[in-house]
Design an enzyme around this catalytic site. Structure first.
Site, PDB file in Angstrom:
ATOM      1  CB  SER A 102      -1.027   0.076   1.112  1.00 16.85           C
ATOM      2  OG  SER A 102      -0.172   0.089   2.438  1.00 16.85           O
ATOM      3  CB  CYS A 103       4.430   1.960   0.724  1.00 16.36           C
ATOM      4  SG  CYS A 103       4.412   1.305   2.536  1.00 16.36           S
ATOM      5  CB  VAL A 104       2.810   5.579  -3.093  1.00 14.94           C
ATOM      6  CG1 VAL A 104       3.527   6.402  -4.457  1.00 14.94           C
ATOM      7  CG2 VAL A 104       1.438   5.184  -3.270  1.00 14.94           C
ATOM      8  N   GLY A 150       0.679   1.749  -3.933  1.00 14.59           N
ATOM      9  CA  GLY A 150      -0.415   2.185  -3.743  1.00 14.59           C
ATOM     10  C   GLY A 150      -1.762   1.039  -3.747  1.00 14.59           C
TER      11      GLY A 150
END
Length: 175
Positions: free
Chosen positions: A32-34, A97
């Site tokens: 989910s990190c970018v 993401g």
């Protein structure tokens, strides 16, 4: 693209790195990190960040400020320019993401939306992206050329059903 013989730097959550070394490859793994890969192909300077949450909420963050998109994106752009990159030549590629197909808070969706808004507000052209869906991404970025290799893996979760006990509630947690 062949990264054999390159110097690899792993950029984990809450970090960023910049380089003008043609032998450097910046690497990360995203859920989910970018990660924003921003580069200036005229001066051959680029960098990558890896942020966990979209904003710091205006709080003064003293430990690991680059966990937050607003601080990570600003730090990356400022460092690129301090090394000699020209703001008008900056190009960006966004990755990560991962979104969950459930209701409620979705950090992946928020992270991706923030990164796009930041680039637009700063006048940095977004030239490529792979955002969203329930996918994990392995990214290798060559900062002096802007070239990227990416591997995508669908996230498969084991059966997380929990037997019901009369009068009790149970929750399954996904990692």
């Amino acid at each position: 693209m062949n990264f054999a013989g390159s110097h690899h730097i792993h950029v984990i959550g809450g970090q960023y790195a910049v380089s003008a070394d043609p032998d450097t490859v910046l690497m990360t793994v995203l859920g989910s990190c970018v990660s924003a890969c921003i580069y200036d192909s005229t001066t051959n300077i680029g960098g990558m960040n890896h942020f966990i949450l979209p904003t710091s909420g205006g709080l003064e963050i003293t430990q690991h400020p680059e966990r937050y998109g607003d601080l990570a994106m600003r730090a990356l752009v400022d460092d690129l320019c301090s090394l000699g990159a020209e703001r008008r030549n900056l190009r960006a590629k966004l990755f990560g993401g991962r979104t969950h197909k459930c209701s409620g808070y979705d950090p992946g969706l928020l992270n991706a939306a923030f990164a796009r808004r930041f680039l637009q507000a700063e006048g940095i052209k977004l030239v490529d992206s792979s955002l969203g869906d329930d996918l994990a991404r392995w990214v290798a970025f060559h900062p002096t050329t802007g070239s990227v290799q990416m591997r995508i893996t669908a996230v498969t979760m084991p059966d997380t059903s929990i037997p019901r006990i009369a009068g009790a509630t149970a929750r399954a947690t996904r990692y």
